[in-house]
Design a protein around this motif. Sequence first.
Motif, mmCIF file in Angstrom:
data_model
loop_
_atom_site.group_PDB
_atom_site.id
_atom_site.type_symbol
_atom_site.label_atom_id
_atom_site.label_comp_id
_atom_site.label_asym_id
_atom_site.label_seq_id
_atom_site.Cartn_x
_atom_site.Cartn_y
_atom_site.Cartn_z
ATOM 1 N N LEU A 86 0.382 -0.933 -0.335
ATOM 2 C CA LEU A 86 0.397 0.197 0.331
ATOM 3 C C LEU A 86 1.050 1.045 0.090
ATOM 4 N N ARG A 87 1.750 1.842 0.413
ATOM 5 C CA ARG A 87 2.716 2.485 0.661
ATOM 6 C C ARG A 87 3.673 2.226 -0.688
ATOM 7 N N GLU A 88 3.935 1.655 -1.012
ATOM 8 C CA GLU A 88 4.311 1.246 -2.350
ATOM 9 C C GLU A 88 3.568 2.346 -3.361
ATOM 10 N N LEU A 89 1.973 1.847 -3.324
ATOM 11 C CA LEU A 89 1.673 2.294 -4.235
ATOM 12 C C LEU A 89 1.017 3.555 -4.118
ATOM 13 N N ASP A 90 0.742 4.061 -2.569
ATOM 14 C CA ASP A 90 0.264 5.347 -2.184
ATOM 15 C C ASP A 90 1.662 6.303 -2.867
ATOM 16 N N GLY A 91 2.698 5.859 -2.626
ATOM 17 C CA GLY A 91 3.926 6.634 -3.307
ATOM 18 C C GLY A 91 4.390 6.927 -4.884
ATOM 19 N N ASP A 92 3.434 6.096 -5.467
ATOM 20 C CA ASP A 92 3.560 6.513 -7.132
ATOM 21 C C ASP A 92 2.412 7.701 -7.647
ATOM 22 N N GLY A 93 2.845 8.392 -8.224
ATOM 23 C CA GLY A 93 1.717 9.336 -8.669
ATOM 24 C C GLY A 93 1.749 9.071 -10.136
ATOM 25 N N SER A 94 1.408 7.871 -10.471
ATOM 26 C CA SER A 94 0.642 7.555 -11.600
ATOM 27 C C SER A 94 -0.931 7.005 -11.784
ATOM 28 N N VAL A 95 -0.434 6.667 -9.902
ATOM 29 C CA VAL A 95 -1.735 5.069 -9.204
ATOM 30 C C VAL A 95 -2.724 6.647 -8.841
ATOM 31 N N ASP A 96 -4.300 6.510 -9.764
ATOM 32 C CA ASP A 96 -4.622 7.649 -9.027
ATOM 33 C C ASP A 96 -5.985 6.766 -7.742
ATOM 34 N N VAL A 97 -6.085 5.510 -7.983
ATOM 35 C CA VAL A 97 -7.056 4.336 -7.057
ATOM 36 C C VAL A 97 -6.591 3.436 -6.521
ATOM 37 N N ILE A 98 -6.304 2.357 -5.258
ATOM 38 C CA ILE A 98 -6.091 1.437 -5.096
ATOM 39 C C ILE A 98 -6.832 0.326 -4.521
ATOM 40 N N VAL A 99 -6.693 -0.298 -5.331
ATOM 41 C CA VAL A 99 -7.948 -1.792 -4.650
ATOM 42 C C VAL A 99 -7.177 -2.837 -4.535
ATOM 43 N N ILE A 100 -7.766 -2.731 -2.752
ATOM 44 C CA ILE A 100 -7.145 -4.233 -2.181
ATOM 45 C C ILE A 100 -7.981 -5.356 -2.481
#
Length: 413
Positions: A190-204
């Motif tokens: 989650l922290r890796e994806l949250d730090g990626d500016g190109s990711v607009d939304v995260i699905v778990i």
Amino acid sequence: MALETSPDSPAPLRVISSLMSDYISRLGAQWIEGEIAQLTLRQGICFLTLRDVDAKISMSVTCRRSVLDRSSTPITEGARVVVHARPDFYPANGTLSLNAREVRPVGMGELLARIEQRRQLLAAEGLFDAARKKPLPFLPHRIGLITGKGSAAEHDILENARLRWPGVEFEISYALMQGNQAAAQVITALRELDGDGSVDVIVIARGGGSVEDLLPFSDEGLVRAVSSARTPVVSAIGHEPDTPLLDYVSDLRASTPTDAAKRVVPAVADELHHLTQLRRRSRYAVDQRLGREQHFLDAVRSRPAIARPTTLIDEQTTRVGDLQARARRCLSHRLDLAHHEAAAQLARVRALSPLRTLERGYAVALASDGAVVTSISQLGPDDEVSLRVVDGHALLRTLSTTAAARTDLDEES
């Protein structure tokens, strides 16, 4: 009691080891909660590795086989248990372990009660407030996905999302979806994806499972990590009845991984249909507006002032013409009056003119110096006299002068 030691007077290791053993033995038996990470069953003594539920702490546990056999529920690896054990220190090799006298598996009701207690505590902190929920983007360019590698949840989300919107991109981060390390790995992903500016939304996402299987998604650390994430997070854990604490803190809760794909990615067909409806409504609204404006324009154009714009000019032209006619009449009347008055004055002037007198046979005598002769005293013999008659002059020379006798008429005059 603390020992007094120094470099010159050190204490033997056996003394330190004995003191430690005495101190630890005074703790007595305690009830300890943990999770069985490793289990070795033997006929006499069994060996367990008890791990803390939240922290990375583990300790060896020994117990008799009969202690495990007394449990109504089989004790297996991964089970959450409550152990009544006494800490033991072995001076021979300096190891610390727990000697268990009773092992009780944590029941389902107790697990749910603890999750509910944790939910209430986190809710009291405001982590589940609706005001903290972040809106999802209408059309995410890139979706971050946290799931198990090769899982059915991964397949469902990728397939359904790409069927709905073929151009959508995914950034997949794999993690364990159950077990002791699941929560930690999900937090890292989650922290890796949250730090990626190109990711607009995260699905778990994870498929269905038992309450024990879904325990990592009620982990307090994971809940706090989702709450502090800057990117919107969608929870797609289990099936509709499953409600881990992740569902409460996430910005959107999907009942299944398939539902998450439908909620996160719009359908091309639906958007095209919606766009067609919007175009139709826009065209209708424009036509209605144009119709109203045309009706208003027709009404304005039908007014006399607009239908015949020269009406006012014609009226003013007529008025000006009337005023001009009146001016001419007034001027003509004034000129006529002036003409008659001038004629009358001319007649009076002519009546008083000496020429009128001359026309009646009179004449005017003028001396040589041009003076009018009014008396014979002004003339002498041989004086030239100019006689002015009506149609000219006559030059005369006087022979003699005689005074006229005064008459009554002269006296009257």
